[in-house]
Design a protein around this motif. Structure first.
Motif, PDB file in Angstrom:
ATOM      1  N   ILE A 287       0.861  -1.188   0.000  1.00 52.40           N
ATOM      2  CA  ILE A 287       0.000   0.000   0.000  1.00 52.40           C
ATOM      3  C   ILE A 287       0.901   1.244   0.000  1.00 52.40           C
ATOM      4  CG2 ILE A 287      -1.894  -1.135   1.223  1.00 52.40           C
ATOM      5  CD1 ILE A 287      -1.101   0.461   3.700  1.00 52.40           C
ATOM      6  N   VAL A 288       0.358   2.345  -0.530  1.00 57.06           N
ATOM      7  CA  VAL A 288       1.080   3.619  -0.486  1.00 57.06           C
ATOM      8  C   VAL A 288       0.205   4.623   0.257  1.00 57.06           C
ATOM      9  CG1 VAL A 288       2.163   5.466  -1.826  1.00 57.06           C
ATOM     10  CG2 VAL A 288       2.249   3.106  -2.673  1.00 57.06           C
ATOM     11  N   LEU A 289       0.761   5.234   1.288  1.00 54.31           N
ATOM     12  CA  LEU A 289       0.028   6.224   2.092  1.00 54.31           C
ATOM     13  C   LEU A 289      -0.097   7.529   1.323  1.00 54.31           C
ATOM     14  CD1 LEU A 289       1.995   5.723   5.436  1.00 54.31           C
ATOM     15  CD2 LEU A 289      -0.260   4.764   4.878  1.00 54.31           C
ATOM     16  N   ASP A 290      -1.254   8.154   1.461  1.00 57.55           N
ATOM     17  CA  ASP A 290      -1.424   9.477   0.864  1.00 57.55           C
ATOM     18  C   ASP A 290      -0.659  10.517   1.699  1.00 57.55           C
ATOM     19  OD1 ASP A 290      -3.985  10.766  -1.029  1.00 57.55           O
ATOM     20  OD2 ASP A 290      -2.603  12.063   0.077  1.00 57.55           O
ATOM     21  N   LYS A 291      -0.032  11.439   0.967  1.00 56.52           N
ATOM     22  CA  LYS A 291       0.733  12.490   1.664  1.00 56.52           C
ATOM     23  C   LYS A 291      -0.136  13.275   2.644  1.00 56.52           C
ATOM     24  CE  LYS A 291       4.716  13.688  -1.112  1.00 56.52           C
ATOM     25  NZ  LYS A 291       5.102  14.188  -2.419  1.00 56.52           N
ATOM     26  N   LYS A 292      -1.439  13.366   2.348  1.00 56.93           N
ATOM     27  CA  LYS A 292      -2.371  14.102   3.213  1.00 56.93           C
ATOM     28  C   LYS A 292      -2.341  13.625   4.663  1.00 56.93           C
ATOM     29  CE  LYS A 292      -6.157  13.560   0.870  1.00 56.93           C
ATOM     30  NZ  LYS A 292      -7.075  13.517  -0.232  1.00 56.93           N
ATOM     31  N   LEU A 293      -1.961  12.358   4.856  1.00 59.75           N
ATOM     32  CA  LEU A 293      -1.952  11.806   6.214  1.00 59.75           C
ATOM     33  C   LEU A 293      -0.848  12.400   7.075  1.00 59.75           C
ATOM     34  CD1 LEU A 293      -2.489   8.052   5.352  1.00 59.75           C
ATOM     35  CD2 LEU A 293      -4.039   9.441   6.730  1.00 59.75           C
ATOM     36  N   GLU A 298       7.595   4.678   7.415  1.00 61.17           N
ATOM     37  CA  GLU A 298       8.364   4.294   8.595  1.00 61.17           C
ATOM     38  C   GLU A 298       7.533   4.451   9.873  1.00 61.17           C
ATOM     39  OE1 GLU A 298      12.157   6.279   8.360  1.00 61.17           O
ATOM     40  OE2 GLU A 298      12.637   5.652  10.406  1.00 61.17           O
ATOM     41  N   PHE A 299       6.832   5.556   9.970  1.00 58.23           N
ATOM     42  CA  PHE A 299       5.992   5.830  11.136  1.00 58.23           C
ATOM     43  C   PHE A 299       4.882   4.781  11.266  1.00 58.23           C
ATOM     44  CE2 PHE A 299       2.260   7.719  13.105  1.00 58.23           C
ATOM     45  CZ  PHE A 299       2.767   8.371  14.209  1.00 58.23           C
ATOM     46  N   MET A 300       4.202   4.531  10.169  1.00 61.12           N
ATOM     47  CA  MET A 300       3.084   3.564  10.202  1.00 61.12           C
ATOM     48  C   MET A 300       3.580   2.160  10.514  1.00 61.12           C
ATOM     49  SD  MET A 300       0.054   4.562   9.894  1.00 61.12           S
ATOM     50  CE  MET A 300      -0.868   3.143   9.359  1.00 61.12           C
ATOM     51  N   MET A 301       4.740   1.822   9.981  1.00 59.11           N
ATOM     52  CA  MET A 301       5.273   0.472  10.204  1.00 59.11           C
ATOM     53  C   MET A 301       5.621   0.264  11.670  1.00 59.11           C
ATOM     54  SD  MET A 301       7.512   0.206   6.734  1.00 59.11           S
ATOM     55  CE  MET A 301       8.566  -0.975   7.494  1.00 59.11           C
ATOM     56  N   GLU A 339      10.372   8.140  -5.719  1.00 61.53           N
ATOM     57  CA  GLU A 339      10.719   8.718  -4.415  1.00 61.53           C
ATOM     58  C   GLU A 339       9.518   8.668  -3.474  1.00 61.53           C
ATOM     59  OE1 GLU A 339      12.408  12.621  -5.282  1.00 61.53           O
ATOM     60  OE2 GLU A 339      13.928  11.668  -6.555  1.00 61.53           O
ATOM     61  N   ASN A 340       8.351   8.985  -4.018  1.00 61.55           N
ATOM     62  CA  ASN A 340       7.132   8.930  -3.204  1.00 61.55           C
ATOM     63  C   ASN A 340       6.851   7.507  -2.716  1.00 61.55           C
ATOM     64  OD1 ASN A 340       4.629  10.440  -2.320  1.00 61.55           O
ATOM     65  ND2 ASN A 340       3.725   8.715  -3.441  1.00 61.55           N
ATOM     66  N   MET A 341       7.021   6.532  -3.610  1.00 57.94           N
ATOM     67  CA  MET A 341       6.799   5.133  -3.213  1.00 57.94           C
ATOM     68  C   MET A 341       7.802   4.709  -2.144  1.00 57.94           C
ATOM     69  SD  MET A 341       6.112   3.822  -7.063  1.00 57.94           S
ATOM     70  CE  MET A 341       6.648   2.153  -6.817  1.00 57.94           C
ATOM     71  N   GLY A 342       9.044   5.163  -2.289  1.00 57.07           N
ATOM     72  CA  GLY A 342      10.079   4.809  -1.313  1.00 57.07           C
ATOM     73  C   GLY A 342       9.779   5.381   0.069  1.00 57.07           C
ATOM     74  N   ASP A 343       9.160   6.559   0.112  1.00 61.34           N
ATOM     75  CA  ASP A 343       8.870   7.196   1.408  1.00 61.34           C
ATOM     76  C   ASP A 343       7.540   6.743   2.011  1.00 61.34           C
ATOM     77  OD1 ASP A 343      11.194   8.677   1.460  1.00 61.34           O
ATOM     78  OD2 ASP A 343      10.315  10.397   0.410  1.00 61.34           O
ATOM     79  N   PHE A 344       6.579   6.442   1.155  1.00 64.32           N
ATOM     80  CA  PHE A 344       5.216   6.231   1.659  1.00 64.32           C
ATOM     81  C   PHE A 344       4.662   4.821   1.425  1.00 64.32           C
ATOM     82  CE2 PHE A 344       5.711  10.803   1.059  1.00 64.32           C
ATOM     83  CZ  PHE A 344       5.311  11.272   2.307  1.00 64.32           C
ATOM     84  N   GLY A 345       5.467   3.942   0.828  1.00 62.08           N
ATOM     85  CA  GLY A 345       4.977   2.596   0.524  1.00 62.08           C
ATOM     86  C   GLY A 345       5.512   1.552   1.484  1.00 62.08           C
ATOM     87  N   PHE A 346       4.685   0.589   1.818  1.00 63.88           N
ATOM     88  CA  PHE A 346       5.148  -0.578   2.587  1.00 63.88           C
ATOM     89  C   PHE A 346       4.191  -1.731   2.328  1.00 63.88           C
ATOM     90  CE2 PHE A 346       2.032  -0.626   6.085  1.00 63.88           C
ATOM     91  CZ  PHE A 346       1.523   0.673   6.039  1.00 63.88           C
ATOM     92  N   TYR A 347       4.580  -2.913   2.748  1.00 69.77           N
ATOM     93  CA  TYR A 347       3.658  -4.013   2.522  1.00 69.77           C
ATOM     94  C   TYR A 347       3.286  -4.773   3.782  1.00 69.77           C
ATOM     95  CZ  TYR A 347       7.970  -6.765   1.399  1.00 69.77           C
ATOM     96  OH  TYR A 347       9.200  -7.364   1.375  1.00 69.77           O
ATOM     97  N   LEU A 348       2.109  -5.353   3.704  1.00 68.95           N
ATOM     98  CA  LEU A 348       1.471  -6.039   4.838  1.00 68.95           C
ATOM     99  C   LEU A 348       1.819  -7.524   4.795  1.00 68.95           C
ATOM    100  CD1 LEU A 348      -2.018  -4.317   4.439  1.00 68.95           C
ATOM    101  CD2 LEU A 348      -0.345  -3.879   6.269  1.00 68.95           C
ATOM    102  N   PRO A 349       1.567  -8.252   5.887  1.00 64.93           N
ATOM    103  CA  PRO A 349       1.833  -9.699   5.872  1.00 64.93           C
ATOM    104  C   PRO A 349       1.068 -10.359   4.722  1.00 64.93           C
ATOM    105  CG  PRO A 349       1.328  -8.960   8.106  1.00 64.93           C
ATOM    106  CD  PRO A 349       1.026  -7.806   7.183  1.00 64.93           C
ATOM    107  N   SER A 350       1.781 -11.037   3.845  1.00 67.61           N
ATOM    108  CA  SER A 350       1.109 -11.596   2.673  1.00 67.61           C
ATOM    109  C   SER A 350       1.842 -12.805   2.101  1.00 67.61           C
ATOM    110  CB  SER A 350       0.933 -10.507   1.599  1.00 67.61           C
ATOM    111  OG  SER A 350       2.079  -9.671   1.493  1.00 67.61           O
ATOM    112  N   GLY A 351       2.581 -13.518   2.946  1.00 64.83           N
ATOM    113  CA  GLY A 351       3.260 -14.730   2.477  1.00 64.83           C
ATOM    114  C   GLY A 351       2.271 -15.873   2.281  1.00 64.83           C
ATOM    115  N   LEU A 352       2.733 -16.906   1.583  1.00 58.57           N
ATOM    116  CA  LEU A 352       1.836 -18.020   1.236  1.00 58.57           C
ATOM    117  C   LEU A 352       1.295 -18.763   2.453  1.00 58.57           C
ATOM    118  CD1 LEU A 352       3.762 -19.247  -1.870  1.00 58.57           C
ATOM    119  CD2 LEU A 352       1.266 -18.918  -1.809  1.00 58.57           C
TER     120      LEU A 352
END
Ligand SMILES: *Cc1c(COP(=O)(O)O)cnc(C)c1O
Length: 375
Positions: A287-293, A298-301, A339-352
């Motif tokens: 997911i990618v967080l909207d800058k509006k948040l 890093e913070f969300m993780m 750059e935006n994806m690098g700062d605001f993107g992360f992924y959730l538990p989703s292994g098989l």
């Protein structure tokens, strides 16, 4: 509640049986028969003639770059948004990576930026399929033909994925895969190079095995690596490959369950479910967080870790890596989407190995956490 790890592999087939076979017969090195079996079966699965199993996915890319003789002053057009594995051998060989930005919707390299970056020094285009949807390959193949360029295809995240019905990993002069435990099939550590070109295949085999010469074993004409895969790893791989179709079905279930749980949540961008040429296989659920948040990934993780939810950041763009900037490279380059994806993107538990209830918990914790930060 237990911690929900970002990845759990699924080892539910013949893994134990084949590993036992290795131990009982004593065939544990790269000379064992599972290596050959994995190479043949995997190459066939992705529609290629030759497979060369290697120690990991990074090694596969090193070998691809070396086999295509990408050397001093050659230019390679590639996405900045990728893992460092893609670039290390290009740098070591004194070649020059030339970056393109990402597409904000698919998160893949923006192929419309490639042509303007082609120069007389361009030798190859490296495509890297990101997170679950393939790069739009038709324009890349056309450009490679038009300008006589090689294609290196890093399909590590696309085992079992197709582009317009054709397997990912069937588009490169050389294509590579990783079998790390978060990939769609795993060998613990491992990877494979595939190609249709007999001469390139032979070169890759040689590079994997220290460039020993069959006729004069300890006399060398080229520098290679010991990047061999063991029979133990290949035994796992053969068992995993038997279940690849099941794994892909499960990956899509995981992605679609997250989609339905998160679809009405404001201020986050979810993965695209499909494009004109492919249906997402959600290698990871990003997911990618909207800058509006006003909070970054890093913070969300950290917040989610407090809630016992494992996450990982998105890739961090290559042009912003200290290891290169400290050498004076890429200093004034900007690729805003990456750059935006690098700062605001992360992924959730989703292994098989994840359960539906773990997905529901993860989604709910994300929703709760987002509510606490909403401005
Ligand atoms: C996982 C991955 C690699 C590296 O594979 P390893 O087996 O960890 O060395 C390379 N490229 C991409 C796109 C990957 O996802």
């Amino acid at each position: 509640m237990n911690f929900v790890p970002v990845n759990t592999p699924l080892l539910s087939g013949n893994e134990k049986k084949y590993l036992n076979e290795c131990i009982e017969t004593g065939w544990i090195s790269s000379e064992g028969s599972f290596v050959k079996q994995l190479e043949e079966k995997f190459a066939e699965t992705v529609g290629r003639k030759y497979g060369i199993a290697v120690a990991n996915g990074t090694a596969a890319i090193d070998i691809a770059v070396e086999a295509l003789e990408i050397g001093k002053d050659d230019e390679v057009i590639m996405p900045t948004f990728t893992i460092i594995s893609c670039i290390t051998q290009i740098i070591r060989n004194g070649a020059k990576p030339v970056f393109v930005d990402s597409d904000a919707n698919t998160w893949n390299m923006n192929v419309s930026q490639i042509e303007a970056k082609i120069t007389p020094k361009t030798k190859a285009i490296m495509v890297v399929h990101i997170y679950g949807l393939p790069v739009d390959m038709n324009p890349v193949v056309d450009l490679a033909k038009k300008y006589n360029l090689k294609i290196i295809e890093d399909a590590s995240e696309m085992i079992g994925q197709t582009y317009n019905g054709k397997p990912c990993g069937s588009f490169g002069d050389i294509s590579t895969f990783s079998f790390y435990p978060n990939k769609h099939i795993t060998t613990g550590e491992g990877g494979i190079v595939v190609t249709n070109n007999a001469e390139l295949a032979e070169k890759c085999r040689s590079l994997r095995n220290l460039c020993f010469k069959p006729e004069k074993r300890f006399v060398h004409e080229h520098l290679g690596w010991n990047y061999r895969m063991t029979n133990l790893q290949a035994a796992l791989g053969v068992a995993q490959l038997e279940n690849i179709e099941k794994h892909i079905i499960r990956k899509r279930e995981i992605g679609n369950l997250y989609n339905s749980l998160l679809k009405n949540v404001p201020n986050i961008q979810l993965p695209l479910q499909k494009t004109d040429f492919s249906e997402n296989i959600y290698w990871v659920y990003g997911i990618v967080l909207d800058k509006k948040l006003n909070v970054n990934a890093e913070f969300m993780m950290k917040k989610l870790a407090d809630e016992k939810i494992g996450t990982r950041p998105f890739f961090y763009p290559m042009h912003k890596q200290p290891v290169f900037n400290n050498r004076g490279m890429f200093l004034n380059e900007h690729y805003p989407i990456a750059e935006n994806m690098g700062d605001f993107g992360f992924y959730l538990p989703s292994g098989l190995g994840i359960t539906d209830s773990e997905i529901e918990i993860s989604a709910q914790k994300l929703i709760n956490t987002l509510q606490t930060v909403k401005s």
